[in-house]
Design a protein around this motif. Structure first.
Motif, PDB file in Angstrom:
ATOM      1  N   UNK A 158      30.316  -7.153 -20.062  1.00  0.00           N
ATOM      2  CA  UNK A 158      29.552  -8.390 -20.273  1.00  0.00           C
ATOM      3  C   UNK A 158      28.339  -8.424 -19.345  1.00  0.00           C
ATOM      4  N   UNK A 159      28.475  -7.957 -18.122  1.00  0.00           N
ATOM      5  CA  UNK A 159      27.310  -7.882 -17.213  1.00  0.00           C
ATOM      6  C   UNK A 159      26.221  -6.983 -17.803  1.00  0.00           C
ATOM      7  N   UNK A 160      26.638  -5.857 -18.363  1.00  0.00           N
ATOM      8  CA  UNK A 160      25.677  -4.939 -18.983  1.00  0.00           C
ATOM      9  C   UNK A 160      25.028  -5.591 -20.211  1.00  0.00           C
ATOM     10  N   UNK A 161      25.798  -6.339 -20.980  1.00  0.00           N
ATOM     11  CA  UNK A 161      25.276  -7.062 -22.134  1.00  0.00           C
ATOM     12  C   UNK A 161      24.179  -8.028 -21.702  1.00  0.00           C
ATOM     13  N   UNK A 162      24.444  -8.791 -20.643  1.00  0.00           N
ATOM     14  CA  UNK A 162      23.456  -9.766 -20.177  1.00  0.00           C
ATOM     15  C   UNK A 162      22.213  -9.067 -19.649  1.00  0.00           C
ATOM     16  N   UNK A 163      22.386  -7.939 -18.992  1.00  0.00           N
ATOM     17  CA  UNK A 163      21.227  -7.165 -18.527  1.00  0.00           C
ATOM     18  C   UNK A 163      20.373  -6.715 -19.713  1.00  0.00           C
ATOM     19  N   UNK A 177      16.387  -7.568 -20.485  1.00  0.00           N
ATOM     20  CA  UNK A 177      15.439  -6.458 -20.664  1.00  0.00           C
ATOM     21  C   UNK A 177      14.837  -6.482 -22.063  1.00  0.00           C
ATOM     22  N   UNK A 178      15.678  -6.625 -23.088  1.00  0.00           N
ATOM     23  CA  UNK A 178      15.171  -6.626 -24.461  1.00  0.00           C
ATOM     24  C   UNK A 178      14.196  -7.772 -24.702  1.00  0.00           C
ATOM     25  N   UNK A 225      11.940  -6.087 -27.482  1.00  0.00           N
ATOM     26  CA  UNK A 225      12.667  -5.116 -28.290  1.00  0.00           C
ATOM     27  C   UNK A 225      13.662  -5.879 -29.179  1.00  0.00           C
ATOM     28  N   UNK A 226      13.145  -6.463 -30.257  1.00  0.00           N
ATOM     29  CA  UNK A 226      13.958  -7.307 -31.125  1.00  0.00           C
ATOM     30  C   UNK A 226      14.987  -6.492 -31.899  1.00  0.00           C
ATOM     31  N   UNK A 227      14.693  -5.244 -32.183  1.00  0.00           N
ATOM     32  CA  UNK A 227      15.661  -4.373 -32.866  1.00  0.00           C
ATOM     33  C   UNK A 227      16.898  -4.166 -31.996  1.00  0.00           C
ATOM     34  N   UNK A 228      16.696  -3.914 -30.710  1.00  0.00           N
ATOM     35  CA  UNK A 228      17.834  -3.739 -29.798  1.00  0.00           C
ATOM     36  C   UNK A 228      18.548  -5.066 -29.554  1.00  0.00           C
ATOM     37  N   UNK A 229      17.835  -6.180 -29.642  1.00  0.00           N
ATOM     38  CA  UNK A 229      18.437  -7.491 -29.406  1.00  0.00           C
ATOM     39  C   UNK A 229      19.485  -7.821 -30.473  1.00  0.00           C
ATOM     40  N   UNK A 230      19.424  -7.176 -31.625  1.00  0.00           N
ATOM     41  CA  UNK A 230      20.412  -7.404 -32.685  1.00  0.00           C
ATOM     42  C   UNK A 230      21.820  -7.180 -32.154  1.00  0.00           C
ATOM     43  N   UNK A 271      18.084 -16.770 -34.617  1.00  0.00           N
ATOM     44  CA  UNK A 271      17.872 -16.668 -33.168  1.00  0.00           C
ATOM     45  C   UNK A 271      16.785 -15.651 -32.857  1.00  0.00           C
ATOM     46  N   UNK A 272      16.871 -14.478 -33.472  1.00  0.00           N
ATOM     47  CA  UNK A 272      15.873 -13.445 -33.205  1.00  0.00           C
ATOM     48  C   UNK A 272      14.491 -13.879 -33.672  1.00  0.00           C
ATOM     49  N   UNK A 273      14.422 -14.558 -34.806  1.00  0.00           N
ATOM     50  CA  UNK A 273      13.139 -15.064 -35.299  1.00  0.00           C
ATOM     51  C   UNK A 273      12.576 -16.111 -34.343  1.00  0.00           C
ATOM     52  N   UNK A 274      13.411 -17.017 -33.888  1.00  0.00           N
ATOM     53  CA  UNK A 274      12.952 -18.059 -32.967  1.00  0.00           C
ATOM     54  C   UNK A 274      12.476 -17.461 -31.649  1.00  0.00           C
ATOM     55  N   UNK A 275      13.229 -16.494 -31.121  1.00  0.00           N
ATOM     56  CA  UNK A 275      12.834 -15.878 -29.850  1.00  0.00           C
ATOM     57  C   UNK A 275      11.503 -15.136 -29.993  1.00  0.00           C
ATOM     58  N   UNK A 276      11.397 -14.327 -31.031  1.00  0.00           N
ATOM     59  CA  UNK A 276      10.176 -13.537 -31.191  1.00  0.00           C
ATOM     60  C   UNK A 276       8.965 -14.432 -31.438  1.00  0.00           C
TER      61      UNK A 276
END
Length: 161
Positions: free
Chosen positions: A19-24, A28-29, A34-39, A77-82
């Motif tokens: 989970x720590x790695x997920x949050x990192x 970073x994304x 990096x919206x593709x990786x954010x998926x 979510x990804x659309x709103x963030x980007x």
């Protein structure tokens, strides 16, 4: 966060580290757009609650809907963030996350955070410096990976520059 947690066995420590790695990756994304990786950060039916964030931005004079900010589903979510970050430069830091493993497939966490957002040219403010907490729930998906199921940002302080 819930008060009843599963003991921190070696397996649960491994879950907490995942989970720590997920949050990192989330931070970073986002900063690298990096919206593709954010998926792979969110579950399909994730919920992002940014209502207090939207109200603060509207109060500062930015052109946002102060009633918006409850976003449901990974694509939304990804659309709103980007869309929200177009023209900005961001730096997000998360610190010393408190992670409670609730079961083999569920967990909760609180992350103290700080971010700096350089606003696009023409914005009523040049920069936002924010401090607060991410409150999150996590779920393990069929592939065994942890993902964010619910995210809520609560800010303690915003400095407008």
């Amino acid at each position: 966060m819930m008060s009843t947690t599963v003991p921190m066995t070696e397996r649960n420590l491994a879950h907490a580290e995942a989970i720590r790695m997920l949050k990192a990756r989330y931070f970073r994304n986002m900063d690298q757009r990096d919206w593709e990786a954010m998926i792979d950060v969110f579950v399909d039916d994730a919920v992002m609650d940014m209502r207090s964030e939207m109200a603060a931005l509207a109060h500062a004079g930015l052109a946002v809907d102060p009633q918006a900010g409850l976003i449901e589903g990974r694509p939304a979510i990804l659309q709103a963030m980007s869309s929200a970050l177009v023209g900005t430069i961001t730096v997000h830091h998360g610190h010393m996350g408190e992670i409670d493993i609730l079961s083999d497939n569920e967990a909760e966490g609180i992350w103290p955070m700080r971010d700096v957002i350089l606003m696009p040219q023409g914005s009523p403010v040049r920069q936002l410096r924010g401090y607060g907490h991410y409150h999150e729930r996590y779920r393990r998906v069929a592939e065994g990976e942890w993902r964010i199921a619910h995210l809520r940002l609560s800010r303690l302080l915003i400095e407008w520059i």
